[in-house]
Design an enzyme around this catalytic site. Structure first.
Site, PDB file in Angstrom:
ATOM      1  N   ASN A   1      22.791 -15.696  10.729  1.00  0.00           N
ATOM      2  CA  ASN A   1      23.274 -16.954  11.300  1.00  0.00           C
ATOM      3  C   ASN A   1      24.755 -16.931  11.656  1.00  0.00           C
ATOM      4  OD1 ASN A   1      21.086 -19.128   9.333  1.00  0.00           O
ATOM      5  ND2 ASN A   1      20.796 -18.237  11.368  1.00  0.00           N
TER       6      ASN A   1
ATOM      7  N   ASP B   1      13.216 -24.472   9.527  1.00  0.00           N
ATOM      8  CA  ASP B   1      13.572 -24.179  10.910  1.00  0.00           C
ATOM      9  C   ASP B   1      13.404 -25.412  11.800  1.00  0.00           C
ATOM     10  OD1 ASP B   1      14.478 -22.522  12.917  1.00  0.00           O
ATOM     11  OD2 ASP B   1      12.488 -21.750  13.398  1.00  0.00           O
TER      12      ASP B   1
END
Length: 238
Positions: free
Chosen positions: A63, A15
């Site tokens: 996503n 991340d």
């Protein structure tokens, strides 16, 4: 349960790529490219650290909610990464597998994924698993459908189903469960990643953004892992 000096299987939620780029006033895709380069360094460090399996979270089922520009750019990046790294991964003894639902990915990317898996199928030095269009809940739902079909076809007795049955239907059926899950960028959540498999994994949440996550950061976490007492529901070791 005795301590493990090193985790056999490490899973990483990579991340912070977009934020890394934005902090530098650059497009988010630049951060994703920087993050892709960081993967090589961490993969190379695994054998020396005793890590046999590395699973990285590259693109989640959630996503797709990002901008079309970013999603398209990521898909280009995945295709480029496979083409560029394939021969190097082969030479370094890295076996690559992909987990996740491939049906939504474009045909060219699916073909490249299949080719990379076949190319590296006999490698044994490091097992690299890339989670692409992956979500833990989606994985369990797909596994349950396959299990239900086997019950309906008479291949599986429903009375014999236990907590050891479903893992045989998961994308990770040939992998050991992760011993350690690392999430970078300061976020403290698991984001639908390896939900079933991580039931007894140790977790490390670190503030470092993924493009800044160096081998030294990785080694530091490995050292902390060796001091943990993994009891798996038992009592503390003497």
């Amino acid at each position: 349960m005795a301590n493990q000096t090193s985790p056999r299987h490490v899973a990483i939620i990579m991340d912070g790529n977009g934020r890394w780029a934005e902090m530098r006033g650059r497009p988010r895709l630049l951060g994703h490219r920087a993050g892709a380069k960081r993967v090589r360094e961490i993969v190379e460090a695994c054998p020396d650290l005793g890590v046999e399996y590395l699973t990285i979270f590259a693109f989640s089922t959630e996503n797709w909610k990002r901008t079309q520009e970013e999603v398209s750019g990521l898909m280009r990046l995945f295709r480029t990464y496979i083409r560029k790294e394939a021969q190097d991964l082969l030479r370094r003894g890295v076996r690559v597998r992909f987990i996740g639902d491939r049906l939504r990915l474009d045909a060219q990317l699916r073909r490249l994924m299949d080719e990379l898996e076949a190319l590296t199928a006999h490698n044994t030095r490091v097992n690299l698993t890339i989670a692409l269009n992956y979500g833990g809940r989606d994985e369990v739902a797909r596994a349950t459908k396959r299990l239900a079909r086997d019950v309906a076809d008479g291949k599986l007795d429903p009375e014999g189903i236990s907590d050891e049955t479903l893992p045989r239907y998961l994308d990770t059926c040939v992998l050991p469960d992760p011993d350690l899950v690392i999430r970078t960028s300061g976020e403290a959540r698991i984001s639908n990643f390896l939900l079933w498999q991580s039931a007894y994994a140790e977790y490390e949440f670190v503030d470092t953004l993924w493009p800044d996550f160096t081998e030294a950061c990785f080694r530091e976490i490995m050292g902390r892992f060796g001091a943990r007492d993994r009891r798996f529901g038992g009592i503390k070791s003497a």
